[in-house]
Enzyme design. Structure first.
Site, PDB file in Angstrom:
ATOM      1  CB  CYS B 106      35.407 -17.014 -22.440  1.00  0.00           C
ATOM      2  SG  CYS B 106      34.000 -15.956 -22.797  1.00  0.00           S
ATOM      3  CB  SER B 107      33.086 -18.873 -26.438  1.00  0.00           C
ATOM      4  OG  SER B 107      33.905 -17.890 -27.014  1.00  0.00           O
TER       5      SER B 107
END
Lengths: 225, 225
Positions: B106-107
């Site tokens: 993800c981020s």
């Protein structure tokens, strides 16, 4: 959090398998107007199956007598201990009598069964626990990933909790809410291997998986207070 | 645990998204001869993105200077804070210089990028973070769920961590070990909806997901010590 929110009780106990509980958590937290509670004997730390990962129980059973939704995760070595835990079983019977949804992931269904919740009820569990499920009065559905029997939904092993929670979100809040959650989690799975079900795995993989699970269920028990 | 075991450092920080870290954990724990560590500034409790779930950091950065494998999860609201955390970034630079594998979910890839690890490197992230990834010098691959660039593997949003970890297990321990883990986790996904990628979701779902994520990224920041 507001007193008007619906309580979602994710039951945790020493030795539970983290993803059984935390996969569904990651989706259910997106439901509107809910308060997620990690519920155990008391507020405090609970260690998961390999003794590495520890998470915090946010509430006790006593503080959460009648949740809207119950979710019971499974365990590698401690399912039987949880099944024999009188406080957990007593709480589960009462909570289930009042819940809107009662759910389990993996061998968590054996804990529901030990509370008498699955008598005569179609249900599923981790593939290695399906025969035990029959002994406790449930009707195992080996081919199903999620078994819906009225308000009782049971999921197959570990990762099946994600699919259970997503379908349940659709039921509770509508398909669009489930689809939004699915996109937020980018849940568009591409496992890279295709050995996730007993009907798909090779004989060598099945035999080693059974051996590993049998070993783990006997040798990695977490202390249970 | 034995000093000979390979350290797997799962980085945790206030506000990280639980499944980004704990999906991969559930698979990577099955690798032979590894010691999984949840690594943070110090040993102690770290709260995840919505302030409900708290997990224990088992080791500090200082205690785990040169792990075999690094995994950095993302966050709803705190990615930028983690990117600006000098101790985390300093640790990440050193750890990456010595790691065999450096990975993100993800981020989390933005945090790798902030440490200069993704300069000129093909990579991915949560769909909402792809444009930011470009600003930090990486080459976003919007169509890929897992991007492999030498020893650096990045995954798309949240649930993509499961696919990253499974493929990585295959690379590290061979396809059969990955298949055994997949069967043990019964990772044979059937999401029930088909809205897990921006190319599949309806306009209404995409627009509400963007709105929700934009709101979350601004309003649910967890205190960062």
């Amino acid at each position: 959090m507001s007193a008007n929110k619906k309580h979602i009780a994710i039951v945790i106990y020493p030795g539970f398998t983290a993803l059984d509980a935390l996969g569904p958590y990651e989706l259910l937290k997106m439901l509107p107007d809910v308060e997620i509670r990690f519920v155990a004997h008391q507020v405090g730390l609970v260690t998961t199956d390999r003794g590495i990962l520890t998470i915090m129980a946010t509430h006790s059973f006593v503080q959460t007598p009648e949740p809207y939704l119950i979710l019971v995760p499974g365990s590698e070595a401690n399912t039987a201990k949880a099944m024999a835990d009188p406080q957990l079983i007593k709480w589960l019977k009462h909570a289930h009598a009042h819940s809107v949804w009662t759910t389990s992931v993996c061998s968590g269904s054996l804990i529901l069964a030990a509370a008498g919740i699955l008598n005569g009820c179609p249900a599923t569990s981790h593939w290695l626990a399906l025969s035990a499920l029959a002994k406790y009065g449930a009707k195992p559905q080996a081919e199903e990933r999620i078994v819906r029997s009225g308000k009782i939904w049971t999921a197959a092993g570990v990762s099946a909790g994600l699919d259970l929670a997503l379908s349940l979100m659709g039921e509770i809040a509508g398909a669009e809410q489930a689809e939004i959650a699915q996109l937020l989690l980018e849940y568009d799975p591409r496992p890279g291997f295709d050995s996730g079900h007993m009907s798909k795995a090779s004989e060598a993989v099945k035999s080693q998986a059974i051996q590993e699970m049998t070993y783990r269920s006997q040798h990695t028990s977490i202390e249970y207070n």
